[in-house]
Design a protein around this motif. Structure first.
Motif, short mmCIF file in Angstrom:
data_model
loop_
_atom_site.label_atom_id
_atom_site.label_comp_id
_atom_site.label_asym_id
_atom_site.label_seq_id
_atom_site.Cartn_x
_atom_site.Cartn_y
_atom_site.Cartn_z
N ALA A 170 0.80 -1.25 -0.02
CA ALA A 170 0.00 -0.12 -0.07
C ALA A 170 0.75 1.04 0.07
CB ALA A 170 -1.09 0.02 1.44
N SER A 171 2.10 1.28 0.69
CA SER A 171 2.95 2.46 0.64
C SER A 171 3.47 2.68 -0.66
CB SER A 171 3.81 2.05 1.69
OG SER A 171 4.95 3.15 1.81
N ALA A 172 3.87 1.55 -1.43
CA ALA A 172 4.49 1.37 -2.65
C ALA A 172 3.40 2.18 -3.76
CB ALA A 172 4.68 0.05 -3.10
N VAL A 173 2.04 1.77 -3.51
CA VAL A 173 1.15 2.17 -4.32
C VAL A 173 0.82 3.84 -4.10
CG1 VAL A 173 -1.55 2.40 -4.78
CG2 VAL A 173 -0.42 0.20 -4.62
N CYS A 174 0.84 4.41 -2.74
CA CYS A 174 0.95 5.58 -2.59
C CYS A 174 2.06 6.47 -3.11
CB CYS A 174 1.03 5.86 -1.08
SG CYS A 174 -0.64 5.32 -0.24
N PHE A 175 3.29 5.90 -2.73
CA PHE A 175 4.62 6.59 -3.22
C PHE A 175 4.72 6.47 -4.64
CE2 PHE A 175 6.72 5.33 0.87
CZ PHE A 175 6.33 6.57 1.54
N LEU A 218 0.39 9.44 3.70
CA LEU A 218 -0.36 8.36 3.81
C LEU A 218 0.77 7.21 3.64
CD1 LEU A 218 -3.19 6.88 4.32
CD2 LEU A 218 -3.53 7.13 1.85
N GLY A 219 1.46 7.23 2.63
CA GLY A 219 2.43 6.08 2.40
C GLY A 219 3.34 5.77 3.61
N PHE A 220 3.76 7.04 4.11
CA PHE A 220 4.47 6.87 5.20
C PHE A 220 4.04 6.25 6.40
CE2 PHE A 220 6.67 9.05 9.06
CZ PHE A 220 8.07 8.16 8.95
N VAL A 221 2.92 6.31 6.56
CA VAL A 221 1.88 5.80 7.64
C VAL A 221 1.90 4.41 7.30
CG1 VAL A 221 -0.15 5.56 8.80
CG2 VAL A 221 0.67 7.77 8.15
N PHE A 222 1.81 3.82 6.06
CA PHE A 222 2.01 2.32 5.73
C PHE A 222 3.14 1.76 6.00
CE2 PHE A 222 -1.99 3.40 3.05
CZ PHE A 222 -3.04 2.37 3.85
N GLN A 223 4.31 2.70 5.74
CA GLN A 223 5.56 2.29 5.90
C GLN A 223 6.02 1.82 7.10
OE1 GLN A 223 8.30 5.03 4.41
NE2 GLN A 223 10.17 3.85 4.71
N ILE A 224 5.59 2.84 8.04
CA ILE A 224 5.91 2.71 9.45
C ILE A 224 5.16 1.35 9.92
CG2 ILE A 224 5.33 3.46 11.99
CD1 ILE A 224 5.73 6.43 10.75
N VAL A 265 15.48 7.05 6.99
CA VAL A 265 13.97 6.97 7.51
C VAL A 265 13.76 5.50 8.11
CG1 VAL A 265 11.66 7.32 7.13
CG2 VAL A 265 13.60 9.13 6.43
N GLU A 266 13.92 4.62 6.87
CA GLU A 266 13.40 3.29 7.15
C GLU A 266 14.13 2.76 8.39
OE1 GLU A 266 14.35 0.87 3.58
OE2 GLU A 266 13.72 2.38 2.47
N VAL A 267 15.45 2.95 8.79
CA VAL A 267 16.30 2.43 9.86
C VAL A 267 15.79 3.16 11.02
CG1 VAL A 267 18.37 1.77 10.85
CG2 VAL A 267 18.27 1.37 8.46
N ALA A 303 17.48 12.03 13.40
CA ALA A 303 18.08 11.55 11.99
C ALA A 303 16.95 11.20 11.02
CB ALA A 303 18.59 10.31 12.06
N LEU A 304 15.78 11.02 11.53
CA LEU A 304 14.46 10.64 10.61
C LEU A 304 14.12 12.16 10.07
CD1 LEU A 304 11.29 8.49 11.68
CD2 LEU A 304 11.24 10.95 10.61
N LEU A 305 14.05 12.86 10.70
CA LEU A 305 13.61 14.28 10.38
C LEU A 305 14.49 14.97 9.22
CD1 LEU A 305 12.47 15.94 13.53
CD2 LEU A 305 11.05 14.70 11.91
N LEU A 306 15.91 14.74 9.66
CA LEU A 306 16.95 15.33 8.87
C LEU A 306 17.18 14.60 7.46
CD1 LEU A 306 19.24 17.82 8.21
CD2 LEU A 306 20.77 16.25 9.47
N GLY A 307 17.13 13.42 7.54
CA GLY A 307 17.31 12.25 6.42
C GLY A 307 16.13 12.54 5.67
N GLY A 308 14.94 12.63 6.05
CA GLY A 308 13.64 12.69 5.43
C GLY A 308 13.73 14.02 4.37
N GLY A 309 13.82 15.23 5.10
CA GLY A 309 13.89 16.31 4.38
C GLY A 309 14.88 16.52 3.45
N ALA A 310 15.95 16.15 3.83
CA ALA A 310 17.11 16.19 2.98
C ALA A 310 16.72 15.36 1.69
CB ALA A 310 18.38 15.58 3.40
N ALA A 311 16.27 14.16 1.73
CA ALA A 311 15.85 13.23 0.71
C ALA A 311 14.99 13.94 -0.24
CB ALA A 311 15.33 12.00 1.29
N PHE A 312 14.14 14.57 0.22
CA PHE A 312 12.87 15.33 -0.35
C PHE A 312 13.80 16.47 -1.36
CE2 PHE A 312 9.17 13.27 1.88
CZ PHE A 312 8.36 13.21 0.72
#
Length: 286
Positions: free
Chosen positions: A6-11, A60-66, A175-177, A195-204
């Motif tokens: 479901a996360s893959a579909v959202c992303f 929404l995809g991030f919620v499914f990912q978690i 973010v995954e780890v 790390a989650l906040l910085l890594g996710g923001g930088a990735a975007f």
């Protein structure tokens, strides 16, 4: 695995919307216009409804990912996220009238087959917390991702696309780890939270810039490699991720097949404009 898919579909659907919005945003002319970390580009893209809708799907995809990361190993979730390229290809073919070759349709089938193998062979998520230093190493990697974007933005086109894409993939991998290392989201003393906040923001930031300049295929291939291999190794080596008894070979095969299929669809990291009419501007509702 259902949550991971479901996360893959959202992303994957979000990629089509965000790519169209990013290409429609006029290139910047300020000091950040030539940099891999172009925050102004992100601000221009956010003004378009397609990008905002894409962000909502990303959320929404991030919620499914978690939820998925709390139930199955990181390597299975990472492969499923890479499979979002198959979703992007199918959505682009449907909404943007992009023509997929026979090889690309076969790649979509390969991705699905690889995920099926992973679903049959992957075990439960590991219960190990890993060494305490892993939290700090994760924060260091997130900072390095941001630095890589600043440096990579000044490289020649092909090298720039690869560095930005690989950096974005590493940021998503962080973010995954990090999700696995955060037990209390309100614990402000946990470096993994930052790390989650910085890594996710930088990735975007890096991904947005990679979509607007350079080779989309090269950038997306780098992103797929960055968000799958590293996190999978961390999960197996330090977090206790395992396979079902006697099915380790099937897990490795499924992971390799799914990632290889995703790499074959790398050009859909940014849904391409169709070769023939209708153009992006001619698609109803766009």
């Amino acid at each position: 695995m259902i949550c991971a898919l479901a996360s893959a579909v959202c992303f994957g659907t979000a990629t089509v919307l965000q790519a169209a919005a990013t290409r429609a945003a006029e290139p910047g002319t300020g000091a950040g216009a030539g940099s891999g970390v172009d925050a102004a580009l992100l601000l221009r893209a956010v003004r378009q409804w397609r990008y905002v809708a894409g962000l909502a799907l990303d959320g929404l995809g991030f919620v499914f990912q978690i939820l998925a990361l709390r139930s199955v190993p990181i390597y299975a979730v990472g492969a499923a996220l890479a499979a979002s390229l198959a979703v992007t290809a199918v959505v682009a073919a449907r909404l943007l009238k992009v023509r997929l070759s026979g090889t690309e349709w076969a790649a979509v089938g390969v991705v699905c087959a690889g995920l099926a193998l992973l679903g049959l062979s992957s075990g439960a998520e590991g219960k190990e917390a890993g060494p305490a230093s892993l939290h700090w190493w994760l924060l260091g990697v997130a900072a390095a991702v941001l630095l890589a974007g600043a440096v990579g933005g000044r490289l020649p086109d092909r090298a720039r696309a690869l560095v930005l894409g690989l950096g974005a993939g590493c940021g998503f991998g962080v973010v995954e780890v990090a999700v696995r290392l955060i037990d209390d989201p309100f614990d402000l003393t946990n470096p993994a939270l930052y790390a989650l906040l910085l890594g996710g923001g930088a990735a975007f930031l890096l991904l947005t810039s990679a979509l607007s300049r350079g080779s989309v295929t090269t950038a997306t291939a780098g992103m797929v490699i960055g968000e799958t291999i590293g996190p999978a190794v961390v999960g197996v080596a330090w977090l206790g991720d395992r396979t079902r008894d006697g099915l380790g070979w099937l897990t490795v095969t499924g992971f390799a097949v799914a990632v290889a299929g995703a790499l074959a669809l790398a050009r859909f990291g940014e849904a391409p404009e169709p070769d023939a009419e209708p153009s992006l501007q001619d698609v109803p509702g766009r």
